[in-house]
Design an enzyme around this catalytic site. Structure first.
Site, PDB file in Angstrom:
ATOM      1  N   SER A  22      -8.692  27.559  25.315  1.00  0.00           N
ATOM      2  CA  SER A  22      -9.516  26.307  25.609  1.00  0.00           C
ATOM      3  C   SER A  22      -9.210  25.677  26.926  1.00  0.00           C
ATOM      4  O   SER A  22     -10.261  25.084  27.471  1.00  0.00           O
ATOM      5  CB  SER A  22      -9.226  24.960  24.625  1.00  0.00           C
ATOM      6  OG  SER A  22      -7.856  24.740  24.603  1.00  0.00           O
TER       7      SER A  22
ATOM      8  N   ASP B 199      -2.799  25.311  14.584  1.00  0.00           N
ATOM      9  CA  ASP B 199      -1.241  25.130  15.170  1.00  0.00           C
ATOM     10  C   ASP B 199      -0.467  26.397  14.781  1.00  0.00           C
ATOM     11  O   ASP B 199      -0.217  26.612  13.770  1.00  0.00           O
ATOM     12  CB  ASP B 199      -0.710  23.806  14.459  1.00  0.00           C
ATOM     13  CG  ASP B 199       0.701  23.670  15.159  1.00  0.00           C
ATOM     14  OD1 ASP B 199       1.081  24.514  15.849  1.00  0.00           O
ATOM     15  OD2 ASP B 199       1.406  22.667  14.585  1.00  0.00           O
TER      16      ASP B 199
ATOM     17  N   ASN C 236      -2.183  34.514  24.375  1.00  0.00           N
ATOM     18  CA  ASN C 236      -2.024  33.730  25.416  1.00  0.00           C
ATOM     19  C   ASN C 236      -1.068  32.322  25.154  1.00  0.00           C
ATOM     20  O   ASN C 236      -0.441  31.787  26.074  1.00  0.00           O
ATOM     21  CB  ASN C 236      -3.137  33.581  26.394  1.00  0.00           C
ATOM     22  CG  ASN C 236      -3.174  32.291  27.273  1.00  0.00           C
ATOM     23  OD1 ASN C 236      -2.618  32.308  28.308  1.00  0.00           O
ATOM     24  ND2 ASN C 236      -3.617  31.280  26.775  1.00  0.00           N
TER      25      ASN C 236
ATOM     26  N   SER D 299       5.625  36.000  31.391  1.00  0.00           N
ATOM     27  CA  SER D 299       6.030  35.146  32.430  1.00  0.00           C
ATOM     28  C   SER D 299       6.704  35.656  33.591  1.00  0.00           C
ATOM     29  O   SER D 299       7.836  36.712  33.282  1.00  0.00           O
ATOM     30  CB  SER D 299       6.362  33.938  32.103  1.00  0.00           C
ATOM     31  OG  SER D 299       6.941  32.975  32.972  1.00  0.00           O
TER      32      SER D 299
ATOM     33  N   TYR E 197      12.181  28.571  26.143  1.00  0.00           N
ATOM     34  CA  TYR E 197      11.242  29.381  26.763  1.00  0.00           C
ATOM     35  C   TYR E 197      11.286  30.791  27.152  1.00  0.00           C
ATOM     36  O   TYR E 197      10.917  31.709  26.937  1.00  0.00           O
ATOM     37  CB  TYR E 197      10.508  28.259  27.753  1.00  0.00           C
ATOM     38  CG  TYR E 197       9.344  28.917  28.289  1.00  0.00           C
ATOM     39  CD1 TYR E 197       8.066  28.754  27.728  1.00  0.00           C
ATOM     40  CD2 TYR E 197       9.314  29.451  29.528  1.00  0.00           C
ATOM     41  CE1 TYR E 197       6.833  29.140  28.361  1.00  0.00           C
ATOM     42  CE2 TYR E 197       8.001  29.758  30.372  1.00  0.00           C
ATOM     43  CZ  TYR E 197       6.984  29.652  29.703  1.00  0.00           C
ATOM     44  OH  TYR E 197       5.922  30.141  30.370  1.00  0.00           O
TER      45      TYR E 197
ATOM     46  N   LYS F 140       9.782  34.706  26.513  1.00  0.00           N
ATOM     47  CA  LYS F 140       9.274  35.412  27.351  1.00  0.00           C
ATOM     48  C   LYS F 140       9.521  36.798  27.365  1.00  0.00           C
ATOM     49  O   LYS F 140       9.025  37.874  27.532  1.00  0.00           O
ATOM     50  CB  LYS F 140       8.751  34.817  28.849  1.00  0.00           C
ATOM     51  CG  LYS F 140       7.973  33.505  28.476  1.00  0.00           C
ATOM     52  CD  LYS F 140       6.503  33.709  27.861  1.00  0.00           C
ATOM     53  CE  LYS F 140       5.854  32.603  27.797  1.00  0.00           C
ATOM     54  NZ  LYS F 140       4.415  32.873  27.468  1.00  0.00           N
TER      55      LYS F 140
ATOM     56  N   ILE G 224       1.591  28.675  37.816  1.00  0.00           N
ATOM     57  CA  ILE G 224       0.210  28.472  37.901  1.00  0.00           C
ATOM     58  C   ILE G 224      -0.188  26.866  37.573  1.00  0.00           C
ATOM     59  O   ILE G 224       0.599  26.580  36.671  1.00  0.00           O
ATOM     60  CB  ILE G 224      -0.542  29.519  36.858  1.00  0.00           C
ATOM     61  CG1 ILE G 224       0.089  30.794  37.017  1.00  0.00           C
ATOM     62  CG2 ILE G 224      -2.019  29.150  37.022  1.00  0.00           C
ATOM     63  CD1 ILE G 224      -0.143  31.459  38.247  1.00  0.00           C
TER      64      ILE G 224
END
Ligand code: NAD
Ligand code: RM4
Length: 255
Positions: free
Chosen positions: A16, A65, A92, A145, A158, A162, A191
């Site tokens: 989105s 979710d 993604n 990433s 996080y 990745k 980004i």
């Protein structure tokens, strides 16, 4: 305009906004019908549908979710009903709640694992099963990433996810290669999107991150489209099980 995805059907999680949206629109621009998932901000998903339809393509949205991994089955039912088989999958959707290591509790840790890794594991399993049984020589891309390779003080949860995706890509390339399905990951650097808007509102940090790149600017979602589309296209005939770092030269810039 090349039409590398004419007649193809694509699923892009977290499509989105941000990187997912740019890739989803890139796929539509080049001929694909696209379904996106998203978890909030219905307006963003609605404008995606409008933009894809303006390109003459069919577009679908499914609100989910992805930390509720059990809901992945509902997504799969929707995709099968609306689109049938999927040729192109982009895993993604992701979250990165910047937080001190000592403040991360089990609930947050689990949520990051579920959204960033577990949901994509089971989405991929379901889609790949259909690809194999239908003889589709599909393409699967994980948005990993630069953080799969280098650490972040407030990203201890996080970075594991990745690095984990990279391991998954290696193994899936073996599982699916014999069926003509190629699996890779794209590793964006920094980004400018909503995921880091708050973190980068600290101008000192933003300037530092910019200075780390070789090209002296942070990335835009559009910078990710071409690398992603190549890996997802039929022009990619032999690249599988690998990571493509798209970071404006951030990783190599030591001095
Ligand atoms: P974003 O916040 O702009 O977009 C995230 C997307 O994921 C949105 O569509 C959102 O609805 C969806 N999403 C978030 N939580 C979800 C949930 N629980 N269930 C389902 N969907 C959910 O972020 P972005 O920067 O475009 O990030 C996209 C991917 O790129 C992420 O996996 C992120 O880790 C990765 N990435 C981003 C950067 C960066 O600097 N922006 C760098 C490297 C990797
Ligand atoms: C990326 C990288 C970026 C950060 C985003 C949230 O993987 O670490 O620097 O802004 O995650």
């Amino acid at each position: 305009m090349a039409e590398r995805f004419k007649g193809k059907k694509a699923l892009v999680t977290g499509g989105s906004r941000g990187i997912g949206r740019a890739i989803a629109l890139g796929l539509a621009r080049e001929g694909a019908d696209v379904c996106i998932t998203y978890s909030s901000h219905d307006g963003e998903a609605d404008t995606f549908i409008k933009e894809a339809e303006k390109l003459g393509k069919k577009a679908y949205k499914f609100k989910i979710d992805q930390s509720k991994v059990e809901d992945v089955a509902k997504l799969m039912n929707y995709v099968e009903k609306e689109m049938g088989n999927v040729d192109v999958l982009v895993n993604n959707a992701g979250i990165c709640p910047f937080k001190d290591f000592f403040d991360i509790d089990m609930g947050l840790f689990e949520k990051v694992m579920k959204v960033n890794v577990e949901s994509h594991y089971f989405i991929t399993q379901a889609i790949a099963r259909r690809m194999v049984s239908s003889g589709i020589k599909g393409r699967i891309l994980f948005i990993s990433s630069i953080s799969s390779i280098v650490g972040g003080e407030f990203q201890t949860h996080y970075t594991i996810t990745k690095s984990g995706l990279n391991g998954l890509v290696h193994s899936l390339a073996i599982v699916l290669g014999k069926h003509g399905i190629l699996v890779n990951s794209l590793e964006p650097g920094t980004i400018l999107t909503d995921i880091n808007a708050e973190d980068l509102s600290n101008m000192e940090k933003r300037k530092y991150m910019e200075s780390r790149t070789a090209v002296k600017r942070l990335g835009l979602p559009e910078d990710m489209v071409e690398p992603a589309l190549f890996l997802l296209s039929d022009q990619n005939t032999y690249v599988t099980g690998t990571e493509l770092l798209a970071d404006g030269g951030m990783l190599v810039n030591l001095q």
